[in-house]
Design a protein around this motif. Structure first.
Motif, PDB file in Angstrom:
ATOM      1  N   LEU A 233       0.663  -1.350   0.002  1.00 19.11           N
ATOM      2  CA  LEU A 233      -0.730   0.117  -0.060  1.00 19.11           C
ATOM      3  C   LEU A 233       0.856   1.068   0.164  1.00 19.11           C
ATOM      4  N   MET A 234       2.784   1.346   0.174  1.00 22.16           N
ATOM      5  CA  MET A 234       2.835   2.681   0.206  1.00 22.16           C
ATOM      6  C   MET A 234       3.636   2.716  -0.826  1.00 22.16           C
ATOM      7  N   VAL A 235       2.529   2.858  -1.554  1.00 20.80           N
ATOM      8  CA  VAL A 235       2.424   3.154  -3.452  1.00 20.80           C
ATOM      9  C   VAL A 235       1.210   4.374  -3.680  1.00 20.80           C
ATOM     10  N   THR A 236       1.427   4.897  -5.458  1.00 26.42           N
ATOM     11  CA  THR A 236       0.571   5.914  -5.634  1.00 26.42           C
ATOM     12  C   THR A 236      -0.504   5.216  -5.655  1.00 26.42           C
ATOM     13  N   ASP A 237      -2.116   5.186  -5.456  1.00 25.20           N
ATOM     14  CA  ASP A 237      -3.185   4.833  -6.020  1.00 25.20           C
ATOM     15  C   ASP A 237      -3.314   4.466  -7.158  1.00 25.20           C
ATOM     16  N   SER A 238      -3.036   4.262  -7.895  1.00 28.24           N
ATOM     17  CA  SER A 238      -2.328   3.828  -9.841  1.00 28.24           C
ATOM     18  C   SER A 238      -2.009   2.820  -9.714  1.00 28.24           C
ATOM     19  N   ALA A 239      -0.605   2.848  -8.503  1.00 28.58           N
ATOM     20  CA  ALA A 239      -0.385   1.533  -9.095  1.00 28.58           C
ATOM     21  C   ALA A 239      -0.997   0.640  -8.217  1.00 28.58           C
ATOM     22  N   PHE A 240      -1.347   1.387  -6.463  1.00 27.76           N
ATOM     23  CA  PHE A 240      -1.901  -0.172  -6.335  1.00 27.76           C
ATOM     24  C   PHE A 240      -3.550  -0.563  -6.561  1.00 27.76           C
ATOM     25  N   MET A 241      -4.094  -0.180  -7.335  1.00 29.97           N
ATOM     26  CA  MET A 241      -5.409   0.049  -8.795  1.00 29.97           C
ATOM     27  C   MET A 241      -3.607  -1.059  -9.774  1.00 29.97           C
ATOM     28  N   GLN A 242      -3.559  -0.899  -9.737  1.00 29.32           N
ATOM     29  CA  GLN A 242      -2.788  -2.109 -11.022  1.00 29.32           C
ATOM     30  C   GLN A 242      -2.178  -2.991 -10.499  1.00 29.32           C
ATOM     31  N   THR A 243      -2.071  -3.215  -8.841  1.00 26.42           N
ATOM     32  CA  THR A 243      -1.815  -4.478  -7.851  1.00 26.42           C
ATOM     33  C   THR A 243      -3.096  -5.143  -8.212  1.00 26.42           C
ATOM     34  N   ILE A 244      -4.080  -4.687  -7.852  1.00 26.41           N
ATOM     35  CA  ILE A 244      -5.579  -5.178  -6.914  1.00 26.41           C
ATOM     36  C   ILE A 244      -6.170  -6.119  -7.875  1.00 26.41           C
ATOM     37  N   ARG A 245      -5.968  -5.402  -9.163  1.00 29.04           N
ATOM     38  CA  ARG A 245      -6.590  -5.531 -10.279  1.00 29.04           C
ATOM     39  C   ARG A 245      -5.728  -7.087 -11.391  1.00 29.04           C
ATOM     40  N   ALA A 246      -4.692  -6.976 -10.819  1.00 28.80           N
ATOM     41  CA  ALA A 246      -4.118  -8.006 -11.189  1.00 28.80           C
ATOM     42  C   ALA A 246      -4.857  -9.656 -10.363  1.00 28.80           C
ATOM     43  N   ILE A 247      -5.059  -9.571  -8.898  1.00 32.18           N
ATOM     44  CA  ILE A 247      -5.799 -10.229  -8.362  1.00 32.18           C
ATOM     45  C   ILE A 247      -6.215 -11.128  -8.659  1.00 32.18           C
ATOM     46  N   ASP A 248      -5.506 -12.635  -8.509  1.00 30.59           N
ATOM     47  CA  ASP A 248      -6.811 -13.760  -9.410  1.00 30.59           C
ATOM     48  C   ASP A 248      -7.876 -14.245  -8.873  1.00 30.59           C
ATOM     49  N   SER A 249      -8.424 -13.232  -8.340  1.00 30.39           N
ATOM     50  CA  SER A 249      -9.667 -13.252  -7.348  1.00 30.39           C
ATOM     51  C   SER A 249     -11.302 -12.958  -7.433  1.00 30.39           C
ATOM     52  N   PRO A 250     -12.086 -13.917  -8.069  1.00 34.10           N
ATOM     53  CA  PRO A 250     -13.488 -13.314  -8.414  1.00 34.10           C
ATOM     54  C   PRO A 250     -14.284 -12.133  -7.361  1.00 34.10           C
ATOM     55  N   ASN A 251     -13.985 -12.390  -5.840  1.00 28.43           N
ATOM     56  CA  ASN A 251     -14.598 -11.651  -5.276  1.00 28.43           C
ATOM     57  C   ASN A 251     -14.034 -10.253  -5.116  1.00 28.43           C
ATOM     58  N   ILE A 252     -12.640  -9.600  -5.771  1.00 28.28           N
ATOM     59  CA  ILE A 252     -12.194  -8.957  -5.007  1.00 28.28           C
ATOM     60  C   ILE A 252     -12.746  -8.027  -6.804  1.00 28.28           C
ATOM     61  N   GLN A 253     -12.267  -8.765  -7.833  1.00 26.14           N
ATOM     62  CA  GLN A 253     -13.031  -8.290  -8.933  1.00 26.14           C
ATOM     63  C   GLN A 253     -14.268  -7.681  -9.439  1.00 26.14           C
ATOM     64  N   GLN A 254     -15.126  -8.443  -8.300  1.00 27.07           N
ATOM     65  CA  GLN A 254     -16.531  -8.240  -8.455  1.00 27.07           C
ATOM     66  C   GLN A 254     -16.034  -6.609  -7.890  1.00 27.07           C
ATOM     67  N   LEU A 255     -15.802  -6.298  -6.957  1.00 24.15           N
ATOM     68  CA  LEU A 255     -15.569  -5.221  -5.958  1.00 24.15           C
ATOM     69  C   LEU A 255     -15.123  -4.155  -6.585  1.00 24.15           C
ATOM     70  N   ILE A 256     -13.997  -4.770  -7.542  1.00 23.49           N
ATOM     71  CA  ILE A 256     -13.325  -3.621  -8.535  1.00 23.49           C
ATOM     72  C   ILE A 256     -14.028  -3.124  -9.121  1.00 23.49           C
ATOM     73  N   GLN A 257     -14.885  -3.856  -9.634  1.00 21.79           N
ATOM     74  CA  GLN A 257     -16.457  -3.356 -11.021  1.00 21.79           C
ATOM     75  C   GLN A 257     -17.444  -3.011 -10.488  1.00 21.79           C
ATOM     76  N   LYS A 258     -18.626  -2.165  -8.745  1.00 19.31           N
ATOM     77  CA  LYS A 258     -18.747  -1.929  -8.116  1.00 19.31           C
ATOM     78  C   LYS A 258     -18.176  -0.672  -8.761  1.00 19.31           C
ATOM     79  N   LEU A 259     -16.490  -0.161  -8.303  1.00 19.83           N
ATOM     80  CA  LEU A 259     -16.359   0.905  -7.997  1.00 19.83           C
ATOM     81  C   LEU A 259     -15.797   1.628  -9.177  1.00 19.83           C
ATOM     82  N   GLU A 260     -16.137   0.983 -10.192  1.00 23.29           N
ATOM     83  CA  GLU A 260     -15.829   1.730 -11.494  1.00 23.29           C
ATOM     84  C   GLU A 260     -16.903   1.460 -12.440  1.00 23.29           C
ATOM     85  N   ALA A 261     -18.165   1.090 -12.177  1.00 25.28           N
ATOM     86  CA  ALA A 261     -19.349   1.902 -12.338  1.00 25.28           C
ATOM     87  C   ALA A 261     -20.391   2.621 -11.878  1.00 25.28           C
TER      88      ALA A 261
END
Length: 325
Positions: A233-261
């Motif tokens: 988490l000791m990075v920029t917002d953009s860099a952290f978003m890249q990190t979590i986008r790359a995570i292979d987790s349906p639950n996490i990806q579903q939450l990311i979709q909520k943040l972008e819709a």
């Protein structure tokens, strides 16, 4: 170097401040948003820790603070993680001070100590304990440059409060016994009203709340499954978003979709079938004024101020219930 700011104008600063501003540690804050992940749901909520840090430094300067206190002001938020206070919600840290707990360790691993030593400063004396700087930090409900700057910056940007009005408020400030004091009850009441806009109307805006809830859930899930560490988490917002986008987790990806819709979050009550309840840190201000040569809280001499502060405290302590539609 001349630093320009929307509230305080153009100011020529010393070389040590210039070098600090150009450091990687301060430059990172250009992509760490004050409102955390809220800008993902509303791109207009785009104030950054960088802008605020520069602002605190300049406000301290404007009020006669020393160069050392300006340095402390510039660096006071250097240890904020990506998305600012969302980590506090993720870790259930009600004090909202995770960044303060990790500040000393972060500084020792940064370029800041060596840079300051070049100019004859010991970073531990300047940066480890912000409470020694009475313009920079004061315990609530007193005013301080940190509290004043983010309030003025956000009401100007998000609530269209004119800069001319803000400048009138700043002219009403005087420094007495190292404390920020207002000359008149009028401007004390004005600041209480502006502070309410930030801590109730903005912090508790439903989209703001939803964004925090979902990003905190992402961080909790990723930490629990050892998919990230707190150090990530000791990075920029953009860099952290890249990190979590790359995570292979349906639950996490579903939450990311909520943040972008597009999302509709409606206020409801505890009795309703709510989806989110959130209570942020209780925040109130009770500015000092001068009365008969003495410093006194405005609430003790103004019934209007007392009522406003009590209402602010009550509304802040209630929290908010939301239904996602």
């Amino acid at each position: 170097m001349i630093v320009g700011d929307s509230l305080y104008g153009d100011v020529e600063i010393e070389e040590v401040l210039e070098k600090l501003i150009l450091s990687d540690e301060i430059q990172r804050l250009k992509d760490v948003h004050m409102a955390g992940p809220a800008f993902l749901l509303n791109p207009l909520w785009n104030e950054t820790r960088y802008e605020h840090s520069i602002g605190v430094m300049l406000l301290i300067r404007k009020l006669g603070g020393s160069l050392e206190e300006q340095i402390a002001g510039l660096l006071h938020d250097v240890s904020h993680t990506a998305f600012s206070h969302v980590i506090d919600l993720a870790l259930e840290n009600e004090a909202d001070d995770y960044h303060e707990h990790i500040k000393s360790e972060l500084l020792t691993q940064s370029t800041i100590p060596e840079l300051l030593l070049t100019y004859g400063y010991d970073y531990e004396e300047l940066l480890v304990d912000d409470t020694k700087w009475t313009l920079l930090e004061q315990s609530a409900p007193l005013l301080c440059c940190d509290r004043i700057d983010y309030t003025l910056r956000e009401v100007q940007r998000y609530f269209d409060v004119p800069v001319s009005e803000i400048k009138q408020f700043l002219q009403d400030i005087k420094i007495v016994e190292g404390k920020i004091v207002l000359r008149t009850t009028k401007w004390a009441l004005w600041f209480i009203d502006q502070y309410r806009k930030v801590v109730i109307d903005f912090f508790y805006d439903p989209k703001n709340i939803c964004s925090y809830e979902w990003m905190a859930d992402i961080i909790r899930l990723a930490l629990a499954d050892h998919l990230i560490s707190l150090a990530d988490l000791m990075v920029t917002d953009s860099a952290f978003m890249q990190t979590i986008r790359a995570i292979d987790s349906p639950n996490i990806q579903q939450l990311i979709q909520k943040l972008e819709a597009p999302v509709s979050c409606l206020r409801c009550t505890e009795e309703d079938s709510y989806d989110i309840y959130q209570k942020k840190k209780t925040r109130v201000v009770d500015p000092l004024i001068v009365r008969d040569g003495k410093l006194i809280a405005v609430s003790l001499v103004s019934d209007e101020a007392k009522e406003k502060i009590e209402q602010l405290r009550s509304d802040s302590e209630k929290g908010i219930y939301l239904k996602i539609t």
